[in-house]
Design a protein around this motif. Structure first.
Motif, mmCIF file in Angstrom:
data_model
loop_
_atom_site.group_PDB
_atom_site.id
_atom_site.type_symbol
_atom_site.label_atom_id
_atom_site.label_comp_id
_atom_site.label_asym_id
_atom_site.label_seq_id
_atom_site.Cartn_x
_atom_site.Cartn_y
_atom_site.Cartn_z
ATOM 1 N N GLN A 8 0.855 -1.260 -0.064
ATOM 2 C CA GLN A 8 0.059 -0.130 0.085
ATOM 3 C C GLN A 8 0.801 1.362 -0.002
ATOM 4 N N SER A 9 1.879 1.208 0.598
ATOM 5 C CA SER A 9 3.095 2.450 0.572
ATOM 6 C C SER A 9 3.505 2.401 -0.794
ATOM 7 N N TYR A 10 3.741 1.571 -1.326
ATOM 8 C CA TYR A 10 4.282 1.619 -2.646
ATOM 9 C C TYR A 10 3.360 2.279 -3.963
ATOM 10 N N GLU A 11 1.996 1.894 -3.337
ATOM 11 C CA GLU A 11 0.941 2.450 -4.143
ATOM 12 C C GLU A 11 0.961 3.904 -3.934
ATOM 13 N N ASN A 12 1.172 4.382 -2.641
ATOM 14 C CA ASN A 12 0.950 5.932 -2.428
ATOM 15 C C ASN A 12 2.248 6.725 -2.846
#
Length: 229
Positions: free
Chosen positions: A88-92
């Motif tokens: 999710q952090s990579y997505e953000n």
């Protein structure tokens, strides 16, 4: 299993999604050659150990791999909690401080665990096996180091999978495995079981180097890798 059935009966429904069928094939098919190659590597490793050292040494080595699986399962439990947040952090596009803190804490615990493996593996295995497989204790710290390589690989590997680089990961893993098997073929006749360990370690390190280089080139945040601290 019964609890899963009860949960699905009340909270789930069965339907086929063309999108997820395509995603499963796209992600799963590149993993098939990797799994085949890993199985072949295990067979080759056992064959070389039996040929050059005999069944006794193979038994001790195989017993030491039991403790590797215990360590791997411990880190796998962390991965199941950590990976969704990491993806999710990579997505953000950013890695939050809370996630970095989790990773630092795990590295600190891993450092303490390494010291315990070095100091306590022999008396613990002596106690658990009644002195029958005490020779396997000398391999446990090495297995722990190999597990740590997999832990350091985690952020880069997850980034590549998030970036839809499953084919690159598959090709790199196969190439690293072939290199590791070549190392085993050369070193097991000379170093015995340590040659097999060095082959596995070289495979993990090569995969780490390739994955890290590719991930950083694609913009992976270098906040969770082995050189970030």
């Amino acid at each position: 299993g019964c609890m899963c059935v009860i949960y699905l009966r009340h909270h789930g429904e069965f339907r086929i999604s063309n999108r997820w069928v395509r995603e499963s094939f796209k992600t799963g098919l590149p993993a098939v050659p990797v799994n085949v190659m890993m199985s072949f590597q295990t067979v080759l490793e056992r064959y070389l150990l039996q040929r050059w050292l005999g069944l006794g040494a193979l038994g001790v080595y195989s017993h030491s791999q039991t403790y590797r699986e215990i360590l791997r399962r411990a880190f796998k439990a962390f991965n199941k909690v950590f990976n969704p947040e990491l993806l999710q952090s990579y997505e953000n596009g950013t890695v939050p401080e809370s996630l970095m803190k989790q990773y630092r804490t795990l590295l600190q615990i891993s450092a303490i665990g390494g010291l315990l493996c070095i100091g306590l593996s022999e008396p613990l295995i002596d106690l658990l096996t009644h002195g029958k497989f005490i020779e396997a204790a000398k391999f446990v710290p090495a297995w722990y180091g190999i597990i740590l390589c997999s832990l350091w690989l985690l952020p880069y590997l997850q980034f590549l999978l998030h970036a839809r680089q499953a084919r690159f990961v598959s090709k790199t893993t196969i190439g690293s495995t072939v290199f590791g098997m070549a190392v085993m073929w050369l070193l097991i006749p000379k170093l015995g079981s340590w040659g097999a360990l060095l082959g596995t370690l070289s495979m993990e390190l090569l995969l780490l180097c390739f994955a890290r280089r590719k991930a950083l080139a694609m913009g992976c945040p270098n906040k969770l890798g082995p050189t970030a601290y």
